[in-house]
Design a protein around this motif. Sequence first.
Motif, PDB file in Angstrom:
ATOM      1  N   SER A   1     -39.849  30.085 -53.686  1.00  0.00           N
ATOM      2  CA  SER A   1     -40.189  31.495 -54.205  1.00  0.00           C
ATOM      3  C   SER A   1     -41.554  31.168 -54.982  1.00  0.00           C
ATOM      4  O   SER A   1     -42.461  32.278 -55.352  1.00  0.00           O
ATOM      5  N   THR A   2     -41.719  30.303 -55.647  1.00  0.00           N
ATOM      6  CA  THR A   2     -42.823  29.872 -56.847  1.00  0.00           C
ATOM      7  C   THR A   2     -43.941  28.894 -56.112  1.00  0.00           C
ATOM      8  O   THR A   2     -44.952  28.886 -56.750  1.00  0.00           O
ATOM      9  N   GLY A   3     -43.634  28.104 -55.413  1.00  0.00           N
ATOM     10  CA  GLY A   3     -44.578  27.117 -54.744  1.00  0.00           C
ATOM     11  C   GLY A   3     -44.444  25.700 -55.708  1.00  0.00           C
ATOM     12  O   GLY A   3     -45.367  24.869 -55.556  1.00  0.00           O
ATOM     13  N   SER A   4     -43.801  25.859 -56.972  1.00  0.00           N
ATOM     14  CA  SER A   4     -43.675  24.626 -57.878  1.00  0.00           C
ATOM     15  C   SER A   4     -42.346  23.822 -57.676  1.00  0.00           C
ATOM     16  O   SER A   4     -41.501  24.114 -56.699  1.00  0.00           O
ATOM     17  N   LEU A   5     -42.363  22.915 -58.360  1.00  0.00           N
ATOM     18  CA  LEU A   5     -41.007  21.837 -58.347  1.00  0.00           C
ATOM     19  C   LEU A   5     -40.110  22.686 -58.968  1.00  0.00           C
ATOM     20  O   LEU A   5     -40.056  23.645 -59.716  1.00  0.00           O
ATOM     21  N   LEU A   6     -38.728  22.485 -58.442  1.00  0.00           N
ATOM     22  CA  LEU A   6     -37.659  23.255 -58.923  1.00  0.00           C
ATOM     23  C   LEU A   6     -37.469  23.242 -60.125  1.00  0.00           C
ATOM     24  O   LEU A   6     -37.480  22.031 -60.665  1.00  0.00           O
ATOM     25  N   TYR A   7     -37.092  24.345 -60.745  1.00  0.00           N
ATOM     26  CA  TYR A   7     -36.835  24.503 -62.123  1.00  0.00           C
ATOM     27  C   TYR A   7     -37.928  24.409 -63.026  1.00  0.00           C
ATOM     28  O   TYR A   7     -38.032  24.825 -64.286  1.00  0.00           O
ATOM     29  N   ASP A   8     -39.336  23.864 -62.368  1.00  0.00           N
ATOM     30  CA  ASP A   8     -40.362  23.614 -63.409  1.00  0.00           C
ATOM     31  C   ASP A   8     -40.983  25.246 -63.800  1.00  0.00           C
ATOM     32  O   ASP A   8     -41.086  26.173 -63.019  1.00  0.00           O
ATOM     33  N   ARG A   9     -41.269  25.185 -65.250  1.00  0.00           N
ATOM     34  CA  ARG A   9     -41.984  26.667 -65.672  1.00  0.00           C
ATOM     35  C   ARG A   9     -40.977  27.667 -65.529  1.00  0.00           C
ATOM     36  O   ARG A   9     -41.497  28.923 -65.552  1.00  0.00           O
ATOM     37  N   GLU A  10     -39.908  27.240 -65.216  1.00  0.00           N
ATOM     38  CA  GLU A  10     -38.765  28.433 -65.206  1.00  0.00           C
ATOM     39  C   GLU A  10     -38.067  28.940 -66.663  1.00  0.00           C
ATOM     40  O   GLU A  10     -37.733  30.071 -66.594  1.00  0.00           O
ATOM     41  N   PHE A  11     -38.031  28.093 -67.372  1.00  0.00           N
ATOM     42  CA  PHE A  11     -37.735  28.432 -68.907  1.00  0.00           C
ATOM     43  C   PHE A  11     -38.518  28.421 -69.936  1.00  0.00           C
ATOM     44  O   PHE A  11     -39.463  27.911 -70.043  1.00  0.00           O
ATOM     45  N   ALA A  12     -38.294  29.446 -70.913  1.00  0.00           N
ATOM     46  CA  ALA A  12     -38.886  29.376 -72.270  1.00  0.00           C
ATOM     47  C   ALA A  12     -38.193  30.011 -73.448  1.00  0.00           C
ATOM     48  O   ALA A  12     -37.183  30.496 -73.161  1.00  0.00           O
TER      49      ALA A  12
ATOM     50  N   ARG B   1     -35.223  32.809 -68.655  1.00  0.00           N
ATOM     51  CA  ARG B   1     -35.610  32.249 -67.567  1.00  0.00           C
ATOM     52  C   ARG B   1     -36.306  33.261 -66.679  1.00  0.00           C
ATOM     53  O   ARG B   1     -36.104  34.607 -66.451  1.00  0.00           O
ATOM     54  N   HIS B   2     -37.205  32.840 -65.888  1.00  0.00           N
ATOM     55  CA  HIS B   2     -38.116  33.616 -65.279  1.00  0.00           C
ATOM     56  C   HIS B   2     -37.208  34.258 -64.103  1.00  0.00           C
ATOM     57  O   HIS B   2     -36.677  33.771 -63.351  1.00  0.00           O
ATOM     58  N   LYS B   3     -37.658  35.662 -63.841  1.00  0.00           N
ATOM     59  CA  LYS B   3     -37.382  36.263 -62.616  1.00  0.00           C
ATOM     60  C   LYS B   3     -38.273  36.456 -61.805  1.00  0.00           C
ATOM     61  O   LYS B   3     -39.333  37.219 -62.116  1.00  0.00           O
ATOM     62  N   SER B   4     -38.157  36.342 -60.513  1.00  0.00           N
ATOM     63  CA  SER B   4     -39.463  36.355 -59.443  1.00  0.00           C
ATOM     64  C   SER B   4     -39.741  37.719 -59.408  1.00  0.00           C
ATOM     65  O   SER B   4     -38.998  38.773 -59.314  1.00  0.00           O
TER      66      SER B   4
ATOM     67  N   ARG C   1     -46.411  33.914 -53.433  1.00  0.00           N
ATOM     68  CA  ARG C   1     -45.429  33.305 -54.439  1.00  0.00           C
ATOM     69  C   ARG C   1     -45.601  33.539 -55.697  1.00  0.00           C
ATOM     70  O   ARG C   1     -46.929  33.760 -56.260  1.00  0.00           O
ATOM     71  N   THR C   2     -44.713  33.694 -56.526  1.00  0.00           N
ATOM     72  CA  THR C   2     -44.932  33.875 -57.917  1.00  0.00           C
ATOM     73  C   THR C   2     -45.006  32.650 -58.635  1.00  0.00           C
ATOM     74  O   THR C   2     -44.783  31.492 -58.130  1.00  0.00           O
ATOM     75  N   LYS C   3     -45.607  32.885 -60.013  1.00  0.00           N
ATOM     76  CA  LYS C   3     -45.971  31.390 -60.446  1.00  0.00           C
ATOM     77  C   LYS C   3     -45.228  31.114 -61.667  1.00  0.00           C
ATOM     78  O   LYS C   3     -45.579  30.536 -62.418  1.00  0.00           O
ATOM     79  N   ALA C   4     -44.144  32.031 -61.919  1.00  0.00           N
ATOM     80  CA  ALA C   4     -43.149  31.646 -62.966  1.00  0.00           C
ATOM     81  C   ALA C   4     -44.015  31.838 -64.295  1.00  0.00           C
ATOM     82  O   ALA C   4     -44.591  32.634 -64.411  1.00  0.00           O
ATOM     83  N   PHE C   5     -43.702  30.693 -65.161  1.00  0.00           N
ATOM     84  CA  PHE C   5     -44.461  30.893 -66.542  1.00  0.00           C
ATOM     85  C   PHE C   5     -45.655  29.991 -66.634  1.00  0.00           C
ATOM     86  O   PHE C   5     -46.154  29.709 -67.710  1.00  0.00           O
ATOM     87  N   ALA C   6     -46.047  29.448 -65.425  1.00  0.00           N
ATOM     88  CA  ALA C   6     -47.290  28.694 -65.132  1.00  0.00           C
ATOM     89  C   ALA C   6     -48.542  29.707 -65.572  1.00  0.00           C
ATOM     90  O   ALA C   6     -48.410  30.831 -64.991  1.00  0.00           O
ATOM     91  N   ASN C   7     -49.500  29.079 -65.938  1.00  0.00           N
ATOM     92  CA  ASN C   7     -50.723  30.041 -66.361  1.00  0.00           C
ATOM     93  C   ASN C   7     -51.525  30.275 -65.038  1.00  0.00           C
ATOM     94  O   ASN C   7     -51.896  31.640 -64.822  1.00  0.00           O
ATOM     95  N   ASP C   8     -52.028  29.519 -64.409  1.00  0.00           N
ATOM     96  CA  ASP C   8     -53.100  29.349 -63.563  1.00  0.00           C
ATOM     97  C   ASP C   8     -52.420  29.198 -62.083  1.00  0.00           C
ATOM     98  O   ASP C   8     -52.847  30.047 -60.914  1.00  0.00           O
ATOM     99  N   ALA C   9     -51.680  28.244 -61.807  1.00  0.00           N
ATOM    100  CA  ALA C   9     -51.301  27.821 -60.438  1.00  0.00           C
ATOM    101  C   ALA C   9     -49.678  27.136 -60.728  1.00  0.00           C
ATOM    102  O   ALA C   9     -49.227  26.833 -61.922  1.00  0.00           O
TER     103      ALA C   9
END
Length: 252
Positions: free
Chosen positions: A11-22, A120-123, A138-146
């Motif tokens: 859903s985010t195109g990122s590594l699993l759980y990466d940038r999902e928490f803050a 935790r991020h919600k898509s 795809r959503t980018k979770a808590f990532a800034n640009d990609a």
Amino acid sequence: MPAKRWQMNTSTGSLLYDREFALVDSSGAAMRLHTYPKMSQIAPSIDLERQVLVVSAPGLKDLTISLTLEGRDSTEIIDASKAAGHIWVCGSRACASVWGSDEVTEWFSSFLGVQCWLVRHKSERHRALDYHDEDVSRTKAFANDAALLLVSQNSIDHLNGILAEQHSKLVTSRHFRPNLVVKSQNALAESSRSKYVLYPEDSWSRVELLDQGVALVSGGLCARCQMVDVDPTSGMKGKTLRALSEYRRRGG
């Protein structure tokens, strides 16, 4: 040691759980390392088999949080007039839910000395990435640009040469919080054919992992802020951004 395989988040195109928490404060803004340097002493790790997030910090018992929990509405915890179910990350708004029990909130708040919550991020479909492919949404979770951030060791080595000349603290790739660190063995050869003499990755439009059958498309350069000044292990601040601005400034 054999390399570990890590799944991608479709859903985010990122590594699993990466940038999902803050961690967020009572205003609904994500807490940042340059403002709360003590965050550098918090060490999270993911146990894929147990499906838990384990967090440790000096002087505290390890905190174990299930990754299969249902999040709580952030408006119930954080001032609804400011958060309204969203948090702010580097000026962008992202949908999030409070994660974990009151014990989790107390653990982070007591260590950092400020009231805060783990979220935790919600898509959300409207935060789609532009991968130059209209079929990708795809959503980018808590990532800034990609979804993925790449740095080259060649560029870091060059930066350290400049920092050494300025008698400033040297850096590692971790100062830039990358997902991928690469090293060009042909940087010298590339420099003779390209205007990007010291940082060959600037001219790359695509990176292929041939043994994995994976192709990554470059989304462009990543703008950096004072976060790169903060040592990710000690929380101490250096002068990395100032050194970068002397030879890597593009626009602002």
